[in-house]
Scaffold this motif. Sequence first.
Motif, short mmCIF file in Angstrom:
data_model
loop_
_atom_site.label_atom_id
_atom_site.label_comp_id
_atom_site.label_asym_id
_atom_site.label_seq_id
_atom_site.Cartn_x
_atom_site.Cartn_y
_atom_site.Cartn_z
N TYR A 12 0.84 -1.20 0.00
CA TYR A 12 0.00 0.00 0.00
C TYR A 12 0.87 1.25 0.00
O TYR A 12 0.67 2.16 -0.80
N LYS A 13 1.85 1.28 0.89
CA LYS A 13 2.72 2.45 1.03
C LYS A 13 3.47 2.74 -0.27
O LYS A 13 3.65 3.90 -0.65
N GLU A 14 3.91 1.70 -0.95
CA GLU A 14 4.67 1.88 -2.19
C GLU A 14 3.77 2.11 -3.41
O GLU A 14 4.26 2.31 -4.52
N GLY A 15 2.44 2.06 -3.21
CA GLY A 15 1.51 2.37 -4.28
C GLY A 15 1.13 1.20 -5.17
O GLY A 15 0.49 1.40 -6.20
N TYR A 16 1.51 0.00 -4.80
CA TYR A 16 1.19 -1.17 -5.61
C TYR A 16 -0.19 -1.75 -5.30
O TYR A 16 -0.79 -2.39 -6.15
N ALA A 17 -0.65 -1.58 -4.07
CA ALA A 17 -1.96 -2.11 -3.68
C ALA A 17 -2.81 -0.95 -3.17
O ALA A 17 -2.34 -0.11 -2.42
N ASP A 18 -4.06 -0.93 -3.61
CA ASP A 18 -4.94 0.16 -3.20
C ASP A 18 -5.81 -0.20 -2.01
O ASP A 18 -6.21 0.66 -1.26
N ILE A 19 -6.12 -1.46 -1.85
CA ILE A 19 -6.95 -1.87 -0.72
C ILE A 19 -6.75 -3.37 -0.48
O ILE A 19 -6.54 -4.12 -1.43
N SER A 20 -6.77 -3.74 0.78
CA SER A 20 -6.65 -5.15 1.16
C SER A 20 -7.55 -5.40 2.34
O SER A 20 -7.81 -4.50 3.13
N GLY A 21 -7.99 -6.64 2.48
CA GLY A 21 -8.77 -6.96 3.65
C GLY A 21 -9.23 -8.40 3.66
O GLY A 21 -9.37 -9.03 2.62
N PRO A 22 -9.47 -8.91 4.87
CA PRO A 22 -9.94 -10.29 5.01
C PRO A 22 -11.45 -10.38 4.84
O PRO A 22 -12.17 -9.40 4.98
N PHE A 23 -11.91 -11.60 4.54
CA PHE A 23 -13.34 -11.86 4.54
C PHE A 23 -13.75 -12.26 5.94
O PHE A 23 -12.95 -12.76 6.73
N GLY A 24 -15.01 -12.05 6.27
CA GLY A 24 -15.50 -12.28 7.63
C GLY A 24 -15.95 -13.69 7.92
O GLY A 24 -16.27 -14.01 9.06
N ASP A 25 -15.98 -14.52 6.91
CA ASP A 25 -16.38 -15.91 7.17
C ASP A 25 -15.13 -16.79 7.28
O ASP A 25 -14.01 -16.30 7.19
N ASP A 26 -15.31 -18.06 7.43
CA ASP A 26 -14.18 -18.97 7.53
C ASP A 26 -14.10 -19.84 6.28
O ASP A 26 -13.78 -21.02 6.35
N GLY A 27 -14.37 -19.20 5.12
CA GLY A 27 -14.38 -19.94 3.86
C GLY A 27 -12.99 -20.13 3.28
O GLY A 27 -11.98 -19.75 3.88
N ASP A 28 -12.96 -20.71 2.10
CA ASP A 28 -11.68 -20.96 1.44
C ASP A 28 -11.01 -19.67 0.96
O ASP A 28 -9.79 -19.61 0.91
N ILE A 29 -11.81 -18.68 0.58
CA ILE A 29 -11.24 -17.39 0.18
C ILE A 29 -11.09 -16.56 1.45
O ILE A 29 -12.07 -16.20 2.10
#
Length: 167
Positions: free
Chosen positions: A105-122
């Motif tokens: 994020y800091k280097e400008g390569y990723a704009d947003i990241s985050g986990p999913f709230g369930d316990d699924g495969d993704i």
Amino acid sequence: MKKLLLFFALLFLFSCKQPKEESIPQSESTKEVAEEIKPSVQSIKERLQKNGFKIFDYIDEETGDTVIMQQYFIAFLKKGPDRSQSKKEADSLQKLHLAHLGKMYKEGYADISGPFGDDGDIRGITIYNTPTQKMADSLANMDPMVKSGRLIIEIHLWWAAKGFPLR
């Protein structure tokens, strides 16, 4: 006639005098001016294309504005084949994973990241702001969680309007 000329001269002098901005500190005033000056659509398009990004644009019928669509890459972080780490190892990997995402994020390569709230495969996503899928894939695979086999990456091309905020 001299009185009329004097009147107009005084009127001209007073009408051209600029009021002082006493209540606004210079730094805020400068900031407001900088915010008002936005790059042109053409300059944004040229910069993106120069840096290798794929784009297209269209005219919003409601506003008449030109909307620039940019190609991004969404990395789906999925459960990997090796999830046998101890809690201590998994916690350490999680810290390294978050540091990696923060760096992206800091280097400008990723704009947003985050986990999913369930316990699924993704487990989560990262949206990479890179000109190529190969680059996004390379950066995603540098993640310590991916290197350890705890996560695997699945990347998809995604188009989004440039400059539109999340709501």
